[in-house]
Design a protein around this motif. Sequence first.
Motif, PDB file in Angstrom:
ATOM      1  N   LEU A 195      38.677  37.634  38.313  1.00  0.00           N
ATOM      2  CA  LEU A 195      38.400  36.213  38.116  1.00  0.00           C
ATOM      3  C   LEU A 195      37.226  35.756  38.973  1.00  0.00           C
ATOM      4  N   LEU A 196      37.155  36.264  40.196  1.00  0.00           N
ATOM      5  CA  LEU A 196      36.075  35.858  41.104  1.00  0.00           C
ATOM      6  C   LEU A 196      34.739  36.408  40.627  1.00  0.00           C
ATOM      7  N   GLY A 197      34.790  37.531  39.945  1.00  0.00           N
ATOM      8  CA  GLY A 197      33.563  38.155  39.500  1.00  0.00           C
ATOM      9  C   GLY A 197      32.901  37.413  38.356  1.00  0.00           C
ATOM     10  N   ARG A 198      33.724  36.903  37.475  1.00  0.00           N
ATOM     11  CA  ARG A 198      33.166  36.175  36.344  1.00  0.00           C
ATOM     12  C   ARG A 198      33.117  34.682  36.665  1.00  0.00           C
ATOM     13  N   CYS A 199      32.202  33.952  36.036  1.00  0.00           N
ATOM     14  CA  CYS A 199      32.146  32.515  36.263  1.00  0.00           C
ATOM     15  C   CYS A 199      31.483  31.809  35.097  1.00  0.00           C
ATOM     16  N   GLU A 230      43.313  40.931  44.332  1.00  0.00           N
ATOM     17  CA  GLU A 230      44.108  40.662  43.133  1.00  0.00           C
ATOM     18  C   GLU A 230      43.294  39.856  42.125  1.00  0.00           C
ATOM     19  N   LEU A 231      42.546  38.880  42.651  1.00  0.00           N
ATOM     20  CA  LEU A 231      41.817  37.967  41.765  1.00  0.00           C
ATOM     21  C   LEU A 231      40.370  38.384  41.545  1.00  0.00           C
ATOM     22  N   LEU A 286      43.688  44.166  53.562  1.00  0.00           N
ATOM     23  CA  LEU A 286      43.078  43.096  54.362  1.00  0.00           C
ATOM     24  C   LEU A 286      42.914  41.825  53.535  1.00  0.00           C
ATOM     25  N   PHE A 287      42.524  41.982  52.288  1.00  0.00           N
ATOM     26  CA  PHE A 287      42.255  40.827  51.430  1.00  0.00           C
ATOM     27  C   PHE A 287      43.083  40.905  50.143  1.00  0.00           C
ATOM     28  N   PRO A 288      44.367  40.727  50.258  1.00  0.00           N
ATOM     29  CA  PRO A 288      45.219  40.885  49.064  1.00  0.00           C
ATOM     30  C   PRO A 288      44.863  39.912  47.937  1.00  0.00           C
ATOM     31  N   HIS A 289      44.690  38.663  48.262  1.00  0.00           N
ATOM     32  CA  HIS A 289      44.403  37.695  47.204  1.00  0.00           C
ATOM     33  C   HIS A 289      43.057  37.962  46.556  1.00  0.00           C
ATOM     34  N   VAL A 290      42.076  38.228  47.397  1.00  0.00           N
ATOM     35  CA  VAL A 290      40.746  38.495  46.856  1.00  0.00           C
ATOM     36  C   VAL A 290      40.782  39.678  45.915  1.00  0.00           C
ATOM     37  N   SER A 346      28.926  40.077  43.357  1.00  0.00           N
ATOM     38  CA  SER A 346      29.110  40.173  44.806  1.00  0.00           C
ATOM     39  C   SER A 346      30.464  40.798  45.154  1.00  0.00           C
ATOM     40  N   GLU A 387      33.468  25.506  34.725  1.00  0.00           N
ATOM     41  CA  GLU A 387      33.790  25.141  36.107  1.00  0.00           C
ATOM     42  C   GLU A 387      33.263  23.745  36.425  1.00  0.00           C
ATOM     43  N   VAL A 404      37.059  46.299  47.655  1.00  0.00           N
ATOM     44  CA  VAL A 404      37.520  45.431  48.730  1.00  0.00           C
ATOM     45  C   VAL A 404      38.881  45.948  49.191  1.00  0.00           C
TER      46      VAL A 404
END
Lengths: 215, 215
Positions: A183-187, A179-180, A173-177, A163, A192, A169
């Motif tokens: 990490l957000l892409g994998r899970c 940057e990470l 507008l979305f610096p943290h998103v 997603s 978790e 991105v």
Amino acid sequence: MTTEPLSRARIVAAAIDLIEREGADAVSMRRIAAELGVGVMSLYNHVPNKDALLSGVAEAVMSGIEFTDDPDAHWSDRVRMQARAFRQIAHHYPRSTMLVVSRTLHSSAGLLPVERALATLRSAGFDGVDAVRMLRMFIAFIVGSLLREVGVTPSFAPPQPRSVDAEQVDETLFPHVSELAPLLGRCDHEAEFEFGVEMLISAIAAHPAREEGAR
Amino acid sequence: MTTEPLSRARIVAAAIDLIEREGADAVSMRRIAAELGVGVMSLYNHVPNKDALLSGVAEAVMSGIEFTDDPDAHWSDRVRMQARAFRQIAHHYPRSTMLVVSRTLHSSAGLLPVERALATLRSAGFDGVDAVRMLRMFIAFIVGSLLREVGVTPSFAPPQPRSVDAEQVDETLFPHVSELAPLLGRCDHEAEFEFGVEMLISAIAAHPAREEGAR
DNA sequence: TTGACGCACGTACACCGTACGTGCCAGCCT
DNA sequence: AGGCTGGCACGTACGGTGTACGTGCGTCAA
């Protein structure tokens, strides 16, 4: 050819089989009947309607949870075990799990897990009110986790373009998103889940309403 | 009669309206078209298919969340506020919420909440890896909570005979359940939600990986 | 033997998503 | 101005859905 007599259990089993093979959308009374080699309307001699059939599916999946509760173990280990038992159904029946969690279970199939959980929480030193609270919190976490796990993995199949696809991105507008994003892409769902369970256990352990002296 | 031109936004709005009034099962392309006073096939000039329409509904509901994030507040207050903002959609759109959580959101409508949450967790002293972990745990809890809240209350309507009706559970088989039946039967969703949020916040605060010095 | 009953089955109906074709109308190019 | 083109509302039609209802066959009870 020994045509075993039709029965609610056989119908439910066929439904689960079909859901796991082709997804919940593929479930129709006609399809199930065909799978069993019977006429469509024969199903209605054993099941009042499709909704009840799906409830039967949810119930069957729920009661397939394998609990191995050891009343003598430390309460935190019992909590760990029970949480994992829930998650195991997401592995055995990934696509049916979505059904189980998104449907309000009216039967008493889910009663044994509740009993075990309450016993565990009482043994951890909570009174009734707090035990129920803690249980609800745990269930919310578990349901939410399983929903992500089976939702993000519709089959297990195609390596979907996650997603959040880095690069695309807006990083102002979305610096943290952005940057990470990797990490957000994998899970790692298992990791978790375990992490969340440990967090909840330590939160429970630290709760002031708990009487010390856990067995 | 000024017939405002059809548009994706108007179609989505009508769908949400219909879902809230009559439930997700009542949604059909024909029904929505009738609601808008147009022909069925006109909808397909603005929406590729029903699934995309439902994605539009989920997206619209998600972007209706009202965030009032104060970067100068203590991180725990920011977490509280963001969690409550999520829950508010379950009040504004109870029946659509089920759709939102049970559908895998591929759009970027849900990106702003993620950005805010990550910023908050970073400000609480976590590095990227742990911030993502914490976020996922929180989302799991919130989704699970909302699912229970909107699932147990299909409309808000008939005073359903709660799933666990005292008296009728075997108290030798399920001693804890039958003892706590009155507690299990009732559920103050708001209180349970707040309780869970506080538990998670204190668990987060106590996590060793956090660098002290939170702003 | 006869009656009743359970259960498999076919037909029929209302509704669903949507592929496809048709016609109207506005705007642009020449 | 005339003609063309493209967008958009709409009707028809097809293959699917859940299920109400009637029918006929088998097996047991009286």
